[in-house]
Motif scaffolding. Structure first.
Motif, PDB file in Angstrom:
ATOM      1  N   THR A 219       0.828  -1.203   0.000  1.00  0.00           N
ATOM      2  CA  THR A 219       0.000   0.000   0.000  1.00  0.00           C
ATOM      3  C   THR A 219       0.860   1.248   0.000  1.00  0.00           C
ATOM      4  O   THR A 219       0.625   2.193  -0.777  1.00  0.00           O
ATOM      5  N   LYS A 220       1.866   1.281   0.856  1.00  0.00           N
ATOM      6  CA  LYS A 220       2.737   2.448   0.971  1.00  0.00           C
ATOM      7  C   LYS A 220       3.491   2.706  -0.331  1.00  0.00           C
ATOM      8  O   LYS A 220       3.555   3.839  -0.827  1.00  0.00           O
TER       9      LYS A 220
ATOM     10  N   GLU B 194      -7.942   6.670  10.951  1.00  0.00           N
ATOM     11  CA  GLU B 194      -6.551   6.487  10.549  1.00  0.00           C
ATOM     12  C   GLU B 194      -5.711   6.128  11.772  1.00  0.00           C
ATOM     13  O   GLU B 194      -5.826   6.755  12.830  1.00  0.00           O
ATOM     14  N   LYS B 195      -4.894   5.090  11.636  1.00  0.00           N
ATOM     15  CA  LYS B 195      -4.030   4.642  12.722  1.00  0.00           C
ATOM     16  C   LYS B 195      -2.591   4.526  12.214  1.00  0.00           C
ATOM     17  O   LYS B 195      -2.349   4.490  11.002  1.00  0.00           O
ATOM     18  N   ASP B 196      -1.663   4.442  13.133  1.00  0.00           N
ATOM     19  CA  ASP B 196      -0.254   4.248  12.768  1.00  0.00           C
ATOM     20  C   ASP B 196       0.023   2.766  12.591  1.00  0.00           C
ATOM     21  O   ASP B 196      -0.259   1.972  13.496  1.00  0.00           O
ATOM     22  N   PRO B 197       0.586   2.363  11.455  1.00  0.00           N
ATOM     23  CA  PRO B 197       0.987   0.962  11.297  1.00  0.00           C
ATOM     24  C   PRO B 197       2.293   0.711  12.031  1.00  0.00           C
ATOM     25  O   PRO B 197       2.832   1.615  12.689  1.00  0.00           O
TER      26      PRO B 197
ATOM     27  N   ALA C  57       6.386  -1.438   8.702  1.00  0.00           N
ATOM     28  CA  ALA C  57       5.455  -1.143   7.613  1.00  0.00           C
ATOM     29  C   ALA C  57       5.732   0.219   6.988  1.00  0.00           C
ATOM     30  O   ALA C  57       5.226   0.513   5.900  1.00  0.00           O
ATOM     31  N   MET C  58       6.518   1.049   7.667  1.00  0.00           N
ATOM     32  CA  MET C  58       6.853   2.382   7.177  1.00  0.00           C
ATOM     33  C   MET C  58       8.226   2.422   6.513  1.00  0.00           C
ATOM     34  O   MET C  58       8.662   3.484   6.062  1.00  0.00           O
TER      35      MET C  58
END
Length: 337
Positions: free
Chosen positions: A215-216, A297-300, A304-305
């Motif tokens: 996704t990113k 919206e949440k932080d993965p 994942a970043m």
């Protein structure tokens, strides 16, 4: 000191347990809100993978109810037809179609895309929902570990083959159904295909992390095209996805564990709320590359970043799916690169 009647003490205790259970359930299940009925999708064309049961079926149901033309992309075409009949009966939307799409077979994915493009010139919404969880080690037709192959690689190929149609249809949206399990995942490039060792849970976690990384990276590549892509965690949902976890054949589980778990699990309708929200909410028209849970919206996870991991996974996925050519190394050789 005054003594309280025993029945009052027992009643108070039961009340505390019930009240605590309700609070705990709200904490676990979450409080995702249904998108207002005024948000319509009339005339939009959408694809939902794995839509013959569970979250996927309820997602297709809600999209049809809001006016979408829905393509149900499923491995089991008979189950798909049965689900389609239920959706049409419930929504009175005749524009619901079954199409064969086996995410464990790249040839099937390519055939699905070819047939779709002969029927439709646009695609407004792609929901990559289909998946499997914690299954015994199996391989896809192309020799990829099944959870990574279905949950990530099959959707990677499907999405890329549809990008031209999504781009020409912009503004359009892609929703990748991941899981909070991604926070426990690691992309093990040294044994990406789980050939050296296999743990069902670790393989599932890896595949769900791959969804968020995909996704990113895809969001970055699609900047300026009008196509937005986001990942979602649907919650812990009571569906067929957990059929490999050993609860079906256990008498003890059937009598005690499953009923208890059911109390704390979301229904498929609740599980579909975040996918619908991310697919249709007007407020998200400029949000891309994000991760959502309970319609927020949440932080993965930190991994994942990681853009380096995302780009390496993308390159590997291109090779394994033979996205641009028919000459590719085997998964085991590519994993060692």
């Amino acid at each position: 000191m005054a003594k309280f009647p025993r029945f009052l003490i027992i009643t108070s205790g039961i009340g505390a347990v019930v009240g605590g259970s309700v609070i705990l359930k709200d904490f676990i299940v979450g409080n995702g809100q249904k998108l207002p009925e005024t948000v319509r999708a009339d005339g939009k064309v959408c694809i939902v993978t794995g839509s013959n049961t569970g979250i996927g079926k309820e997602t297709a149901m809600e999209l049809a109810r809001r006016g979408c033309k829905v393509y149900m992309a499923c491995r089991d075409i008979e189950k798909c037809r049965k689900a389609r009949a239920e959706i049409i009966s419930d929504t009175l939307n005749q524009h619901v179609h079954c199409r064969k799409c086996d995410l464990a077979d790249f040839e099937s994915v390519r055939q699905f895309v070819t047939e779709f493009k002969t029927k439709e010139s646009k695609l407004d919404i792609l929901i990559n929902n289909g998946g499997i969880m914690r299954c015994p080690r199996k391989l896809t037709k192309q020799g990829i570990e099944m959870q990574l192959g279905v949950n990530h690689m099959g959707h990677f190929l499907l999405t890329n083959l549809l990008l031209d149609t999504l781009t020409s249809s912009a503004p359009s949206r892609i929703v990748n159904v991941s899981s909070i399990a991604h926070t426990r995942g690691t992309i093990n490039f040294e044994d990406l295909n789980s050939e050296k060792s296999y743990d069902p849970g670790a393989a599932y976690n890896q595949s769900k992390l791959a969804n968020v990384l995909f996704t990113k990276e895809l969001a970055e590549r699609l900047q300026g095209t009008g196509v937005i892509v986001n990942a979602v965690h649907p919650g812990i949902v009571k569906t067929e996805l957990g059929r490999h976890m050993g609860l079906e054949n256990s008498i003890m589980a059937s009598l005690f564990v499953k009923p208890l778990l059911s109390f704390f699990l979301k229904s498929p309708v609740q599980g579909a709320l975040t996918s619908i929200y991310v697919a249709l909410a007007p407020s998200l028209e400029n949000k891309t590359g994000k991760y959502f849970s309970d319609c927020k919206e949440k932080d993965p996870s930190e991994q994942a970043m990681d853009p380096i991991v995302a780009k390496r996974l993308w390159a590997t996925s291109e090779k394994w799916t033979r996205l641009y050519n028919s000459d590719s190394s085997s998964p085991s050789l590519v994993a060692a690169m």
